[in-house]
Enzyme design. Structure first.
Site, PDB file in Angstrom:
ATOM      1  CG  ASN A   1      36.094  39.049  39.883  1.00  0.00           C
ATOM      2  OD1 ASN A   1      35.051  38.594  40.348  1.00  0.00           O
ATOM      3  ND2 ASN A   1      36.815  39.980  40.497  1.00  0.00           N
ATOM      4  CD1 TRP A   2      31.749  37.111  35.207  1.00  0.00           C
ATOM      5  CD2 TRP A   2      29.758  36.242  35.734  1.00  0.00           C
ATOM      6  NE1 TRP A   2      31.410  36.224  34.219  1.00  0.00           N
ATOM      7  CE2 TRP A   2      30.187  35.669  34.519  1.00  0.00           C
ATOM      8  CE3 TRP A   2      28.538  35.839  36.259  1.00  0.00           C
ATOM      9  CZ2 TRP A   2      29.434  34.726  33.817  1.00  0.00           C
ATOM     10  CZ3 TRP A   2      27.780  34.898  35.573  1.00  0.00           C
ATOM     11  CH2 TRP A   2      28.232  34.349  34.361  1.00  0.00           C
ATOM     12  CE  LYS A   3      35.607  43.571  39.660  1.00  0.00           C
ATOM     13  NZ  LYS A   3      36.318  44.815  39.886  1.00  0.00           N
TER      14      LYS A   3
ATOM     15  CG  HIS B   1      39.510  41.329  43.736  1.00  0.00           C
ATOM     16  ND1 HIS B   1      39.127  42.641  43.905  1.00  0.00           N
ATOM     17  CD2 HIS B   1      39.594  41.124  42.399  1.00  0.00           C
ATOM     18  CE1 HIS B   1      38.969  43.199  42.713  1.00  0.00           C
ATOM     19  NE2 HIS B   1      39.254  42.303  41.780  1.00  0.00           N
TER      20      HIS B   1
ATOM     21  CD  GLU C   1      36.453  45.065  43.469  1.00  0.00           C
ATOM     22  OE1 GLU C   1      35.736  44.048  43.452  1.00  0.00           O
ATOM     23  OE2 GLU C   1      36.764  45.685  42.438  1.00  0.00           O
TER      24      GLU C   1
ATOM     25  CD  GLU D   1      43.071  41.848  39.565  1.00  0.00           C
ATOM     26  OE1 GLU D   1      42.518  41.735  38.474  1.00  0.00           O
ATOM     27  OE2 GLU D   1      42.452  41.888  40.631  1.00  0.00           O
TER      28      GLU D   1
ATOM     29  N   GLY E   1      38.913  48.707  37.209  1.00  0.00           N
ATOM     30  CA  GLY E   1      37.626  49.371  36.995  1.00  0.00           C
ATOM     31  C   GLY E   1      37.739  50.847  36.659  1.00  0.00           C
TER      32      GLY E   1
ATOM     33  CB  SER F   1      41.313  48.866  32.733  1.00  0.00           C
ATOM     34  OG  SER F   1      40.634  49.489  33.811  1.00  0.00           O
TER      35      SER F   1
ATOM     36  N   GLY G   1      37.593  42.015  34.945  1.00  0.00           N
ATOM     37  CA  GLY G   1      36.347  42.374  35.620  1.00  0.00           C
ATOM     38  C   GLY G   1      35.307  42.810  34.606  1.00  0.00           C
ATOM     39  N   GLY G   2      35.219  44.136  34.375  1.00  0.00           N
ATOM     40  CA  GLY G   2      34.166  44.713  33.540  1.00  0.00           C
ATOM     41  C   GLY G   2      33.982  44.041  32.190  1.00  0.00           C
TER      42      GLY G   2
HETATM   43  C1  PEP Z   1      39.169  42.916  38.608  1.00  0.00           C
HETATM   44  O1  PEP Z   1      38.185  43.208  39.253  1.00  0.00           O
HETATM   45  O2  PEP Z   1      39.881  41.976  38.966  1.00  0.00           O
HETATM   46  C2  PEP Z   1      39.469  43.719  37.425  1.00  0.00           C
HETATM   47  C3  PEP Z   1      40.633  43.582  36.865  1.00  0.00           C
HETATM   48  O3  PEP Z   1      38.485  44.575  37.001  1.00  0.00           O
HETATM   49  P1  PEP Z   1      38.502  45.434  35.608  1.00  0.00           P
HETATM   50  O4  PEP Z   1      38.898  44.505  34.524  1.00  0.00           O
HETATM   51  O5  PEP Z   1      37.107  45.931  35.483  1.00  0.00           O
HETATM   52  O6  PEP Z   1      39.502  46.523  35.813  1.00  0.00           O
END
Ligand code: PEP
Length: 254
Positions: free
Chosen positions: A9-11, A98, A100, A170, A176, A216, A237-238
């Protein structure tokens, strides 16, 4: 056997040129370096979905998705993107709920249930996110919170529809932050979610549902997380923003 799915997920990151460069790198690296069983889903911002999908068309291991969609089919909803539009770009997955979206855009479980319907109606696969905040975990409310998110967001579906859904656990406190849930913590929740589905539908259906972990995930913790029996992949994500780290996570799954 249930599908193993690793999604990035690039956000709201990467312009078009950077994004397409990243898609090409991931596709080439996977061809050279990965022969495992996971399906890999690239989930860029909406604007990059059509071009990204064209780039991965030749690589059957890869699919694309969108990060959100409207609960409406079409009409006067300025700024919204429908599930049919996503489908017409060739993408096959859509993230729904999500944290967010829940936190910054006030998306409730009832609202998300309508989005799930829109996604399924268009013939796409929803990745339904659930997870507790740190406060909810510290007050031992996480099981109740997760049960509510799952039942209100998904349990209006019939068994055939439910079989199409991917779930991503999640924990909000791990997204993040660099803090990952331990493999034991994640496994406990994945088994709990599978149990809820088993009670509502059937144990056969529960066994078939892909449940990803997100929060993460990095190359150095992926292998251990993926060794848990109820963890069927990851939503990342990251670490999905760089080809090397994303592909190394994928390579942790056989
Ligand atoms: C996400 O945004 O779904 C996520 C898991 O981010 P990260 O891997 O950066 O924690």
């Amino acid at each position: 056997m249930r599908k193993k799915i690793i999604a990035g997920n690039w956000k709201m990151n990467k312009n078009l040129e950077e994004g397409l460069g990243l898609v090409s790198e991931i596709s080439n690296m996977l061809k050279d370096e990965y022969s495992g069983s996971a399906k890999v889903v690239i989930i860029p911002p909406f604007l990059h979905v059509a071009a990204s999908t064209k780039l991965v068309a030749e690589n059957s291991r890869l699919a694309t998705g969108a990060q959100n969609c409207s609960n409406h089919k079409s009409g006067a909803y300025t700024g919204e993107i429908s599930a049919d539009m996503i489908m017409s770009c060739g993408a096959t997955y859509v993230i729904i709920g999500h944290s967010e979206r829940r936190q910054y855009f006030n998306e409730t479980n009832d609202w998300l249930a309508k989005k799930i319907d829109a996604v399924l109606e268009a013939g796409l696969t929803p990745i339904y996110c659930c997870g507790e905040t740190l406060e909810e975990r510290e007050t031992n409310a996480h099981f109740t919170v997760l049960e509510t998110q799952i039942s209100e967001g998904l349990f209006h579906l019939n068994a055939e529809q439910m079989a199409q859904v991917v779930i991503a656990y999640e924990p909000v406190w791990a997204i993040g932050t660099g803090k990952t849930a331990s493999t034991e913590q994640a496994q406990e929740i994945h088994a709990f979610i599978r149990g809820l589905i088993g009670k509502k539908y059937s144990s056969d259906l529960a066994e078939e549902i892909t449940i990803q972990y997100g929060g993460s995930v990095k190359p150095d913790n992926a292998k251990e997380l993926f060794s848990a029996p109820d963890i069927d992949g990851a939503l990342i994500g990251g670490a999905a923003l760089q080809s090397r780290s994303f592909v190394d996570i994928i390579k942790s799954m056989n």
